[in-house]
Design an enzyme around this catalytic site. Structure first.
Site, mmCIF file in Angstrom:
data_model
loop_
_atom_site.group_PDB
_atom_site.id
_atom_site.type_symbol
_atom_site.label_atom_id
_atom_site.label_comp_id
_atom_site.label_asym_id
_atom_site.label_seq_id
_atom_site.Cartn_x
_atom_site.Cartn_y
_atom_site.Cartn_z
ATOM 1 N N ASP A 142 64.883 30.971 31.960
ATOM 2 C CA ASP A 142 64.154 30.256 32.658
ATOM 3 C C ASP A 142 64.129 28.807 32.003
ATOM 4 O O ASP A 142 63.983 28.649 30.873
ATOM 5 C CB ASP A 142 62.650 30.930 33.072
ATOM 6 C CG ASP A 142 62.099 30.978 31.787
ATOM 7 O OD1 ASP A 142 60.934 30.138 31.420
ATOM 8 O OD2 ASP A 142 62.269 32.184 31.135
ATOM 9 N N GLU A 188 49.007 31.514 33.836
ATOM 10 C CA GLU A 188 48.832 31.853 32.243
ATOM 11 C C GLU A 188 47.550 31.764 31.601
ATOM 12 O O GLU A 188 47.150 32.179 30.490
ATOM 13 C CB GLU A 188 50.006 31.015 31.429
ATOM 14 C CG GLU A 188 51.259 31.340 31.768
ATOM 15 C CD GLU A 188 52.153 30.304 31.032
ATOM 16 O OE1 GLU A 188 51.919 30.020 30.016
ATOM 17 O OE2 GLU A 188 53.433 29.995 31.381
#
Length: 287
Positions: free
Chosen positions: A92, A184
């Protein structure tokens, strides 16, 4: 016989000193002299220390690469340990990796490990577009990389507004991986508020794209705030430098197991991921 009237003379016994005999020392045998000289030559030899060091290094490498788990080994070209039980690998990326040569990424291979898919950062919050998104979104598929786009979620911002912004930037097409929401942190809001905004984002994206989004998060964040919630959505979990992901294998689809991979065509370290399934399962995930 009658006793003698004279008193007997008492004499003190004379103490004797034992006679000490000196043993004659045997001469040191020539065989021992030769053996000791040979041992000293070996110990003082640089070749001996080189041999010992070589053995130590070999043992250390075995412990490092194989001693803990034979299914978790170091791949020199990628410069990381990679779990061996997975056959499909990917990365990613975002602006952090800079300009990427995707053809070199596609051509990189060691043993059976190569880059099959890539998740590309598109947006963040309600205003930020990743500066390299359009280029990566265009060039990675040209090189034969299967792609998916992700949005970095900000719980303080309205979830539906973030979803609209994401879909204005990303044109999801047939063959792409499902869109991803990256959550997150709480950003100072309560877990309840975070989950409410996240639900709005997920619902809006799914309604508009007819595709169920993937939730990306760290293992601890998942355990603290998301476990037993949003179970209908595929999971992509970050859990670094471990031979095994500490989560039921039926629960997750992607595992981000390292953030320090070196990839040809990319000038900065990269996150490395494993897919939980075979090629057919990956194809089923594509739109």
């Amino acid at each position: 016989m009658p006793p003698d009237n004279k008193k007997p003379i008492v004499r003190k016994p004379i103490a004797r000193k034992p006679t000490s005999r000196k043993k004659k020392s045997k001469p040191f045998s020539m065989q021992w002299k030769i053996a000791i000289a040979g041992l000293l030559l070996i110990l003082l030899s640089p070749f001996y220390y080189g041999y010992v060091l070589k053995g130590f290094v070999a043992t250390w490498r075995w412990v490092k690469d194989w001693g803990q788990d034979p299914n978790y080994r170091t791949y020199k070209s990628f410069n990381i340990k990679i779990p061996k039980k997975y056959s499909i690998h990917g990365i990613d990326v975002s602006y952090y990796q800079g300009k990427i040569n995707w053809q070199k990424v596609k051509e990189m291979k060691e043993d059976d490990v190569s880059i099959r898919f890539a998740f590309i950062k598109a947006t963040e919050g309600i205003m930020l577009v990743d500066s390299y998104f359009q280029r990566n979104w265009r060039e990675a598929p040209k090189a034969g990389i299967i792609c998916g786009a992700y949005h970095f979620f900000r719980p303080k911002k309205d979830g539906k507004t973030q979803a609209k912004f994401f879909l204005q930037v990303v044109n999801i097409e047939k063959g792409d991986l499902p869109p991803v929401v990256d959550i997150e942190s709480l950003d100072g809001v309560s877990p309840l508020k975070m989950r409410a905004e996240l639900a709005d984002f997920l619902n809006y994206v799914e309604v508009k794209t007819k595709v169920r989004p993937i939730i990306y998060t760290g293992l601890k964040f998942y355990e603290d705030y998301l476990v037993d919630r949003f179970d209908e959505y595929p999971l992509w979990i970050a859990h670094y430098y471990q031979p095994k992901l500490r989560l039921d294998k039926s629960r997750w689809k992607f595992w981000q197991h390292s953030d320090k991979a070196k990839i040809n065509g990319i000038g900065h370290i990269v996150d490395f991921n494993a897919f939980n399934g075979d090629s057919l399962a990956l194809e089923k995930m594509r739109n």
